[in-house]
Design an enzyme around this catalytic site. Structure first.
Site, PDB file in Angstrom:
ATOM      1  N   ARG A 132       0.817  -1.235   0.000  1.00 17.00           N
ATOM      2  CA  ARG A 132       0.000   0.000   0.000  1.00 17.00           C
ATOM      3  C   ARG A 132       0.839   1.269   0.000  1.00 17.00           C
ATOM      4  NH1 ARG A 132      -3.237  -3.046   3.508  1.00 17.00           N
ATOM      5  NH2 ARG A 132      -5.018  -3.873   2.389  1.00 17.00           N
ATOM      6  N   LYS A 154       4.381  11.569 -11.419  1.00 16.99           N
ATOM      7  CA  LYS A 154       3.517  10.724 -12.250  1.00 16.99           C
ATOM      8  C   LYS A 154       4.210   9.377 -12.447  1.00 16.99           C
ATOM      9  CE  LYS A 154       1.014  14.146 -15.000  1.00 16.99           C
ATOM     10  NZ  LYS A 154       0.767  14.649 -16.383  1.00 16.99           N
ATOM     11  N   GLU A 196      13.013  18.134 -24.664  1.00 18.17           N
ATOM     12  CA  GLU A 196      12.204  18.560 -23.506  1.00 18.17           C
ATOM     13  C   GLU A 196      12.848  19.770 -22.809  1.00 18.17           C
ATOM     14  OE1 GLU A 196       9.199  17.427 -22.821  1.00 18.17           O
ATOM     15  OE2 GLU A 196       9.049  15.346 -23.486  1.00 18.17           O
ATOM     16  N   LYS A 239       9.899  22.703 -14.088  1.00 17.13           N
ATOM     17  CA  LYS A 239       8.893  21.675 -13.816  1.00 17.13           C
ATOM     18  C   LYS A 239       8.498  21.682 -12.341  1.00 17.13           C
ATOM     19  CE  LYS A 239       7.264  17.122 -14.822  1.00 17.13           C
ATOM     20  NZ  LYS A 239       7.441  15.803 -15.425  1.00 17.13           N
ATOM     21  N   GLU A 249      -2.419  18.417 -12.264  1.00 15.52           N
ATOM     22  CA  GLU A 249      -2.771  18.906 -13.593  1.00 15.52           C
ATOM     23  C   GLU A 249      -4.209  19.393 -13.708  1.00 15.52           C
ATOM     24  OE1 GLU A 249      -0.730  16.802 -16.673  1.00 15.52           O
ATOM     25  OE2 GLU A 249      -2.065  17.591 -18.221  1.00 15.52           O
ATOM     26  N   ARG A 253      -0.159  22.968 -15.000  1.00 15.80           N
ATOM     27  CA  ARG A 253       0.712  21.849 -15.354  1.00 15.80           C
ATOM     28  C   ARG A 253       0.540  21.470 -16.821  1.00 15.80           C
ATOM     29  NH1 ARG A 253       2.553  16.572 -11.660  1.00 15.80           N
ATOM     30  NH2 ARG A 253       3.844  15.670 -13.283  1.00 15.80           N
ATOM     31  N   ASN A 257       2.643  20.354 -21.560  1.00 13.17           N
ATOM     32  CA  ASN A 257       2.275  19.553 -22.737  1.00 13.17           C
ATOM     33  C   ASN A 257       2.548  20.277 -24.052  1.00 13.17           C
ATOM     34  OD1 ASN A 257       1.354  17.547 -21.008  1.00 13.17           O
ATOM     35  ND2 ASN A 257      -0.695  18.451 -20.895  1.00 13.17           N
ATOM     36  N   HIS A 260       2.984  18.424 -27.266  1.00 10.67           N
ATOM     37  CA  HIS A 260       2.627  17.029 -26.996  1.00 10.67           C
ATOM     38  C   HIS A 260       1.336  16.577 -27.680  1.00 10.67           C
ATOM     39  CE1 HIS A 260       5.953  17.148 -24.253  1.00 10.67           C
ATOM     40  NE2 HIS A 260       5.734  15.924 -23.825  1.00 10.67           N
ATOM     41  N   HIS A 264       1.975  13.601 -29.881  1.00  6.69           N
ATOM     42  CA  HIS A 264       1.320  12.340 -29.531  1.00  6.69           C
ATOM     43  C   HIS A 264       0.641  11.730 -30.764  1.00  6.69           C
ATOM     44  CE1 HIS A 264      -1.924   9.771 -27.922  1.00  6.69           C
ATOM     45  NE2 HIS A 264      -1.020   9.457 -27.013  1.00  6.69           N
ATOM     46  N   HIS A 278       9.945   9.685 -28.293  1.00  2.00           N
ATOM     47  CA  HIS A 278       9.031  10.684 -27.737  1.00  2.00           C
ATOM     48  C   HIS A 278       9.581  12.117 -27.887  1.00  2.00           C
ATOM     49  CE1 HIS A 278       6.158  12.637 -25.133  1.00  2.00           C
ATOM     50  NE2 HIS A 278       7.160  13.097 -24.385  1.00  2.00           N
TER      51      HIS A 278
HETATM   52  P1  NAD Z   1      14.099   4.579 -21.374  1.00  2.00           P
HETATM   53  O1  NAD Z   1      13.972   4.491 -19.906  1.00  2.00           O
HETATM   54  O2  NAD Z   1      13.543   3.459 -22.180  1.00  2.00           O
HETATM   55  O3  NAD Z   1      15.631   4.806 -21.767  1.00  2.00           O
HETATM   56  C1  NAD Z   1      16.005   4.861 -23.124  1.00  2.00           C
HETATM   57  C2  NAD Z   1      17.083   3.826 -23.437  1.00  2.00           C
HETATM   58  O4  NAD Z   1      18.323   4.266 -22.882  1.00  2.00           O
HETATM   59  C3  NAD Z   1      16.828   2.450 -22.830  1.00  2.00           C
HETATM   60  O5  NAD Z   1      17.289   1.483 -23.734  1.00  2.00           O
HETATM   61  C4  NAD Z   1      17.695   2.450 -21.579  1.00  2.00           C
HETATM   62  O6  NAD Z   1      18.072   1.141 -21.191  1.00  2.00           O
HETATM   63  C5  NAD Z   1      18.879   3.254 -22.043  1.00  2.00           C
HETATM   64  N1  NAD Z   1      19.624   3.973 -21.013  1.00  2.00           N
HETATM   65  C6  NAD Z   1      19.139   4.614 -19.930  1.00  2.00           C
HETATM   66  N2  NAD Z   1      20.109   5.279 -19.298  1.00  2.00           N
HETATM   67  C7  NAD Z   1      21.248   5.043 -19.971  1.00  2.00           C
HETATM   68  C8  NAD Z   1      22.599   5.477 -19.817  1.00  2.00           C
HETATM   69  N3  NAD Z   1      22.947   6.327 -18.859  1.00  2.00           N
HETATM   70  N4  NAD Z   1      23.518   5.019 -20.693  1.00  2.00           N
HETATM   71  C9  NAD Z   1      23.149   4.191 -21.702  1.00  2.00           C
HETATM   72  N5  NAD Z   1      21.891   3.776 -21.924  1.00  2.00           N
HETATM   73  C10 NAD Z   1      20.955   4.203 -21.069  1.00  2.00           C
HETATM   74  O7  NAD Z   1      13.404   5.907 -21.941  1.00  2.00           O
HETATM   75  P2  NAD Z   1      13.381   7.430 -21.480  1.00  2.00           P
HETATM   76  O8  NAD Z   1      13.420   8.196 -22.730  1.00  2.00           O
HETATM   77  O9  NAD Z   1      14.331   7.717 -20.416  1.00  2.00           O
HETATM   78  O10 NAD Z   1      11.935   7.544 -20.840  1.00  2.00           O
HETATM   79  C11 NAD Z   1      10.771   7.294 -21.599  1.00  2.00           C
HETATM   80  C12 NAD Z   1       9.642   6.907 -20.678  1.00  2.00           C
HETATM   81  O11 NAD Z   1       9.417   7.970 -19.759  1.00  2.00           O
HETATM   82  C13 NAD Z   1       8.336   6.672 -21.384  1.00  2.00           C
HETATM   83  O12 NAD Z   1       7.763   5.477 -20.903  1.00  2.00           O
HETATM   84  C14 NAD Z   1       7.483   7.862 -20.991  1.00  2.00           C
HETATM   85  O13 NAD Z   1       6.106   7.559 -20.935  1.00  2.00           O
HETATM   86  C15 NAD Z   1       8.019   8.176 -19.639  1.00  2.00           C
HETATM   87  N6  NAD Z   1       7.816   9.574 -19.217  1.00  2.00           N
HETATM   88  C16 NAD Z   1       7.253   9.793 -18.010  1.00  2.00           C
HETATM   89  C17 NAD Z   1       7.058  11.077 -17.555  1.00  2.00           C
HETATM   90  C18 NAD Z   1       6.481  11.312 -16.192  1.00  2.00           C
HETATM   91  O14 NAD Z   1       6.170  12.451 -15.858  1.00  2.00           O
HETATM   92  N7  NAD Z   1       6.375  10.294 -15.376  1.00  2.00           N
HETATM   93  C19 NAD Z   1       7.432  12.172 -18.350  1.00  2.00           C
HETATM   94  C20 NAD Z   1       8.025  11.917 -19.575  1.00  2.00           C
HETATM   95  C21 NAD Z   1       8.204  10.613 -20.010  1.00  2.00           C
HETATM   96 MG    MG Z   2       7.172  14.596 -22.768  1.00  3.34          MG
END
Ligand code: NAD
Ligand code: MG
Length: 377
Positions: A132, A154, A196, A239, A249, A253, A257, A260, A264, A278
């Site tokens: 929990r 999030k 971003e 942020k 949001e 917030r 976007n 986005h 999207h 992304h």
């Molecule tokens: P990811 O976590 O998949 O990382 C991208 C790739 O880089 C992966 O293959 C990972 O293994 C590799 N990697 C990570 N760190 C590394 C490093 N230091 N050296 C070498 N390789 C490395 O993707 P991301 O772009 O970091 O995140 C995308 C995700 O984040 C999506 O699922 C998206 O929905 C989410 N997201 C969430 C929020 C939120 O507010 N929670 C905001 C934006 C995006």
């Molecule tokens: Mg984004």
């Protein structure tokens, strides 16, 4: 501190001001090696954490973190999940929670998310629902995670119906953004995260956009850690300020976007695949958002031209052709109406009144949007 003197001894410290859920963001170099200093005080006398990482990040950065925790007398259990978006799924969360329970975690166990946004979202959600709710720390290793996903609380997973449709708000206790992690990131991932950063300047800080444009952006993309830390700090401040004012949001917030809604639609059209990361979708989406702003008479055309020129200079895509388009405008609009952020199918956009100034506009007529999508940009 000045970013020109970025040292492990002196990380930049920001605060996400959320009352009893407030937490610090530390930005610097060599932070993993010293992680125990900041993590041990969160353990309330316990000496155990569980680190969750992925198959790419673990071999690169886990040894530094484990050593940093051991130096403070903290022992570590590790769970490694497959790298990639596939882990952010029902199967992925079930497997992770089962593995945590097999390790006999209890309500006092601290989870550490060492990885990109996938790990941060997955571990945050696991922390929200295991026993929990347990505490967790974000240790973002991609630029995207350092400037966006690790801050704001999030968490969640993807389902058959779409991305991020299941999850919860669960704030971390601490964010440790170590610039040394970025050195191993593939260049395309680095650029995607950079989009971003650009977004945070376009929506709220013209002077910072000008700094990126004048060479700050090129420096950080070339691996300059001081430039990187300055930009990560700016994004986290932006942020954190917005999240502190509107955690769930209900209002401002939504400014985050920017780019986005358009982006999207392109991600949906390209099947959320490696064709378009992304951040790349956000780059194209920002250009389209500024184009719409120009067409509506809100924004000078010269500002859109500056954004396009900067994104191109940084190797980011700026048009649909870059991801296999142009696509059918009506199909893209249909994706936008299904976006989880669309209210009752209404088209809502973040628009700019100029570089550095954004507004949210509801009820934008489709007839204003279609020309943006038909243009070759
Ligand atoms: P990811 O976590 O998949 O990382 C991208 C790739 O880089 C992966 O293959 C990972 O293994 C590799 N990697 C990570 N760190 C590394 C490093 N230091 N050296 C070498 N390789 C490395 O993707 P991301 O772009 O970091 O995140 C995308 C995700 O984040 C999506 O699922 C998206 O929905 C989410 N997201 C969430 C929020 C939120 O507010 N929670 C905001 C934006 C995006
Ligand atoms: Mg984004």
């Amino acid at each position: 501190m000045s970013v020109d003197t970025l040292t492990a001894a002196d990380p930049i410290r920001l605060e996400v001001a959320l009352g009893e859920r407030a937490y610090p963001i530390l930005i610097g170099a060599g932070l993993l090696e010293r992680a125990g200093e900041w993590i041990a005080p969160l353990l309330k006398g316990r000496r155990r954490v569980v680190v969750i990482t992925d198959t790419n990040v673990g071999p690169l950065h886990l040894p530094r973190l484990t050593a940093g925790l051991a130096a403070a007398g903290v022992s570590v259990d590790t769970v490694t999940v497959p790298a990639g978006e596939g882990s952010k799924s029902w199967a992925g969360i079930a497997d992770l929670v089962d593995r945590l329970l097999d390790l006999r975690v209890d309500r006092g166990t601290l989870l550490l998310a060492l990885g990109g946004g996938v790990i941060g979202d997955l571990v945050g959600f696991a922390a929200a629902i295991t026993m929990r709710g347990v505490d967790f720390v974000q240790i973002p290793t991609t630029l995207l995670a350092q400037v966006d996903s690790s801050v704001g609380g999030k968490t969640g997973i993807n389902t058959k119906a779409g991305k991020n449709l299941v999850g919860s708000f669960h704030q971390p206790r601490l964010v440790l953004a170590d610039m040394d992690c970025i050195a191993t990131l593939p260049p395309r991932q680095l650029r995607a995260g950079y989009a971003e950063i650009v977004k945070h300047t376009v929506l709220g800080d013209a002077a910072m956009f000008a700094w990126l444009e004048a060479g700050g952006g090129a420096a950080l993309l070339a691996g300059d850690r001081a430039a990187l830390a300055k930009a990560v700090r700016h994004s986290c401040e932006t942020k954190a300020t917005i999240v502190a004012a509107d955690e769930r949001e209900g209002g401002q917030r939504a400014l985050l976007n920017l780019g986005h809604t358009f982006g999207h639609a392109l991600e949906a059209e390209t099947g959320f695949s490696d064709t378009l990361l992304h951040g790349e979708a956000v780059a194209i989406g920002m250009v389209q958002a500024l184009d719409l702003s120009v067409r509506l008479g809100l924004c000078p055309a010269a500002d859109k031209a500056r954004l396009v020129a900067h994104l191109v200079a940084c190797g980011l895509p700026v048009d649909q052709q870059a991801c296999g388009g142009p696509f059918d405008p009506a199909t893209l609009v249909a994706h936008m109406r299904l976006d989880k952020k669309a209210k009752a199918g209404e088209l809502t956009f973040v628009l700019c009144t100029g570089l550095g100034s954004a507004i949210v506009r509801d009820g934008v007529p489709e007839s204003d949007v279609l020309p943006v999508l038909s243009e070759a940009h």
